[in-house]
Design a protein around this motif. Sequence first.
Motif, short mmCIF file in Angstrom:
data_model
loop_
_atom_site.label_atom_id
_atom_site.label_comp_id
_atom_site.label_asym_id
_atom_site.label_seq_id
_atom_site.Cartn_x
_atom_site.Cartn_y
_atom_site.Cartn_z
N VAL A 175 0.87 -1.19 0.00
CA VAL A 175 0.00 0.00 0.00
C VAL A 175 0.90 1.23 0.00
N LEU A 215 -1.08 6.76 6.09
CA LEU A 215 -1.80 5.68 6.76
C LEU A 215 -1.70 4.39 5.95
N LEU A 218 -2.88 -1.07 10.45
CA LEU A 218 -2.88 -0.99 11.91
C LEU A 218 -1.50 -0.71 12.49
N PRO C 97 -5.05 -0.57 17.67
CA PRO C 97 -4.69 0.36 16.60
C PRO C 97 -5.68 0.34 15.44
N GLU C 98 -6.17 -0.83 15.09
CA GLU C 98 -7.09 -0.87 13.96
C GLU C 98 -8.40 -0.18 14.28
N ASN C 101 -7.86 3.50 13.96
CA ASN C 101 -7.93 3.89 12.55
C ASN C 101 -9.37 4.03 12.09
N PHE C 104 -10.96 7.58 13.51
CA PHE C 104 -10.80 8.87 12.82
C PHE C 104 -11.39 8.82 11.43
N GLN C 170 -11.37 1.64 7.79
CA GLN C 170 -10.19 2.03 8.55
C GLN C 170 -9.13 2.74 7.72
N SER C 171 -9.48 3.17 6.51
CA SER C 171 -8.40 3.70 5.67
C SER C 171 -8.43 5.21 5.58
N GLY C 172 -9.02 5.87 6.58
CA GLY C 172 -9.13 7.32 6.47
C GLY C 172 -10.35 7.69 5.65
N LEU C 179 -4.73 0.52 0.01
CA LEU C 179 -5.09 0.11 1.37
C LEU C 179 -6.58 -0.17 1.48
N ARG C 185 -14.52 -5.88 5.74
CA ARG C 185 -15.84 -5.66 5.16
C ARG C 185 -16.43 -4.27 5.43
#
Lengths: 305, 266, 606
Positions: A175, A215, A218, C97-98, C101, C104, C170-172, C179, C185
Amino acid sequence: MRVLGALRTVAVALGASLLPALAGAIPFWLRLPPAESSFADEIDRIFRLILWITGVIFVIVEALLVFFLIRYRHREGRRARYTHGNNRVEVIWTIVPAVICVVLALLSRRVWAEIKQRMPEDAMQVEVTAEQFAWNIRYPGPDGKLGTPDDILTLNQLHFPVGQKVVVSLHSKDVIHSFFLPEFRVKQDAVPGMTTKVWFDAAHVGHWEIACAELCGLGHYRMKGFLTADSREDFDKWLAEQAAAGAPSPAATAPGGPAPTPAAAPANAAPPAPGVSPPADGKVSVPPADRTPAAPPAQEGKQTP
Amino acid sequence: MLKRIWYVVLLSAFTLSFVACGGKEDEEEEAPPKSAAATSTSAAAPATAAAAPAAGGATVTGKVTFTGGAPQLEQLKMDADAYCKAAHPAAVYSQEVEVNGNGTLKDVLVFVKSGVTGNYTAPTEAVTLDQRGCQYHPHIFGIQAGQPLKILNSDGTLHNIHALPKINTEFNIGQPFQKMETLKKFDKPEVPLRFKCDVHKWMGAYCGVFNHPFYAVTSDQGTFEIKGLPPGNYVIEAWQEKYGPQDQNVTISGSESKTVDFGFKG
Amino acid sequence: MSTVPSPILPGPAAPAPVAHELPHGVHPAPTSFWRKYIFSTDHKVIGKQYLFYSLFMLVIGGFLAGLVRWQLAWPGKPIAFMGKLMPEGMPNGQMLPEFYNSLFTMHATIMIFFAIMPILIGAFGNFVVPLQIGARDMAFPRLNLASFWVAVPAAVIIIWSFFVTGGAAQSGWTSYAPLSAIQPRGQTLWLLSLLVLGISSLLTAVNIITTTINMRAPGMTFFRLPLTVWALFITAILLLLALPVLSGAMIMLLFDRVLGTTFFLPAGLVVSGNALSNAGGGQALLWQHLFWFFGHPEVYIMILPAMGITSEVLPVFARKPIFGYRAMAYSIMGIAGLGWIVWGHHMFQSGMNPILGTTFMISTMVIAVPSAIKVFNWLGTLWGGNIKFTTAMLMALSFVSMFVIGGLSGIFMASTPVDVFIHDTYFIVGHIHYVLFGGSLFGAFAGLYFWYPKMFGRLMNDTWGKIHWFLTFVTFNFVFFPMHFLGMRGMQRRIYDYSQYAHLKGLQPMNQFMTISLFVLGAAQVILVLNFFLSLRRGKVAGPNPWRANTLEWQTSSPPPHENFDHDPTVYRGPYEYSAPERADDHWPQDEPPSGAAPTRAHAHG
């Protein structure tokens, strides 16, 4: 007008004398990190110029706003001025911001071209392939060419000699990541399917960190690398060490014979070699946590600091 | 008056829809992470880890030998992370091929590949996969389908446990806290099933998921033992991470002991 | 102060009043509860529905922000009730952490698409535009109904995505590929929700554009339109043209995720040691270009209506015409037009050709100019005024002062070399929030306090409004101004635990200060909620024109009747004729006939 002139002189004198004292007293979070690369200072200079310009505009505009709110607040018997505008002043406050913007753009353009458009020719070539969540760094081996079997690979460790420009070719396996060296004012996205390039140099030895600034999942926050500027001799030594360390364990001698025992403590030796521990052995020493440790759930009772 | 009622209704409708649709999906196959005591899925047979379903049955033992030149093992770049480097001042090598002092192989997964009949309830006691010193312990293990897998992070640094099955459901969970545990389960048999940590590239572990308890991992003497096999014709497989699988047939008629040896060549 | 119709004076004959029978195509007012309040085609009802929708989602978005800030202030500290609500993302109450993500990501998504846009365009756009142009309703009332009720399932899907395995997207909110193509899902649900919401937005945009062009009352020329209508009209055009690009890109991403296409996936991707089985041939940067081609007009979609509201509120409470009406109208068009050619400034460090960096820098610097013009014109509006500090006025003034900060901070990132350092740091986050909260949200609050009496017939309590304003204004600055400092130190965006980095270790106290300020900010909004709901019942009766304003919505009852006006108004002058010397009164309604003629307005319903 003379009064204004005198006031101005006083203000400048005051400011000039206070500033050095203030500079020492400025807290770290009001300062940019120390600039390390040769172009970091130029970037900081533009930053400070913009800070001054926008700061002055900010003070003037907000002060005018507050002044108008006080001066023209409602009072009995007063009536507002009935005007629909003033074309001359519209022209002025269109042209002045436009000029400021053009000047800033021209100043910025030069620095931008130097950083991003022109890669130095006499630079050391390093390839960095980002992946979730580590930086794979590849140096050309003795043959001086990248992409050959004798290349030297490290994980998260980027060393380079002081005074030597380095061109990093960025790739990504999965990514988008971003190669960020804050003190060097370096940032460049590493995009899968593309090669992007960035260059930098250091004036003196030191250790810094490589941060990921896009980003990527995780582990994005933890995608930390280590940047070291060495003296030329130290760098050569380090590179030689990496080449040797990259060598796997020596091959066995006799078929079916005892397992090879390399000079360094091998993973296959009897316990308590660190590489292999019997389950639930606990003989491996676990260093203290690398972050402000979170209180683990209450059921464990004991916490490792 | 009507206006007020309308607003009240609208508000409650929104609140209700939020609450109603906020019900958690019960699709997850793992139990909510709890402390060490694994949650039981059903009233299982009294079980210790991977116990034989009944007393008696045959025992299959054997040795996995290694001939030829041991391969060059990659040195793990523990200096990629200051924490891992602190745990391992000396050099650490890959566990891809672990040759014991006596010429045998450690960490070979040996299991009954086919021929098992009958159902074997999964034990309720969890198998623990620990991340310690930036390596997985154990490196190779077996687990039954439906048996809880407790993934523990003994390290004080972020590991993510990324399971990459081909048949079961993939998962990828961050474990940033020391002593954090996550409970997972695999529903379908699968060999091999790879785990990796994306923060520490060298970390890898494999497991075999089975419908039965007839599996073992070779020790540092290169031997394995599978107990409690009922009579029948079986194919025993030894799977090594680098060299792949090898099969042998064995026939069990009573409660005898059988020896099945495997040999891998370097 | 309600207007009292004066007796018919002798003099030039007034235009004959329009007959009260309904023109062709206009439906009588509905009578059933469902048609009146739930499935209504009345733009005023739909506007209020959007208002409740967006305020509700605003609370959720704010709650998510609170969780983010908690983690930034006290990394790893558990929140007990969250452990029960989200055991997958916050086991034992500790944030993974996930999950951070996804927090936000969803905070931004919900705030942008489900709070700010619906309140500015769905609520104020729908409610105000027909009234201000003197129309009975929007051009397409049934499309309007569809627009709202399509937005509702979109909200349901986005909230539901939190509770599926793997969690929410979770990718912004920018959802960069690859990503976003390989995430669990929740990302698919995110895409579906926004595709559905896009339909809603497009329907509203079509409605606003058609209504503004076709349904203005006689005498309401374009340059007599209130600036709110100008802003919303231009915003709707932007929405109509930009949103399909996003929808297209999202469909492509959806296909990459679900159907095995590779629009954004180059060949040879290896994720976690596994080579992706796709054939490749896609480009990661394509997503960014498509997204930001929408994304930049999108930010102007979010700021222009707030600018319009400010341009509405300031003249009313300064009792002065807007300074430079034409300049204001043209600068709205300038911002909108230039907004199409600056998208690359989000991509300076993306790996696109550096030459494009220079071209986009120039266009970005240029777009600062019309915004500057607007700020100066607002100052000019205040100059020489007779300023009344109602809550709406305080909110509008806050818009001006905070937007100045947000706009000036944008100059830093417009400069490409400076952007090398501050891109993807908290400097950007500070800028975003100064323009979107300091700008759009304060503008929305101004609109709320201003038009609440028109919507609900009662005034909100002004003292509590001022307390709400003061607390919000102060704590807002405490939360977001330090972000510029964090960015200057190199603190990246979207970072679960900055203490991993030596150069960021000293930043925790500042982050804690910001988080505590945010909690106070959140608590202060309770005042607004209480004021809003209690005033529905107990507020002072507003009457048709509590602010003594000129625009047409104030020349009818509060709230207006179903058909808005009891006859079609005729417009004689611009919207900001305040304190005209020839008037005894300091306001001059747009539809009041020239002096000497009789007012033709019937009794306003009180």
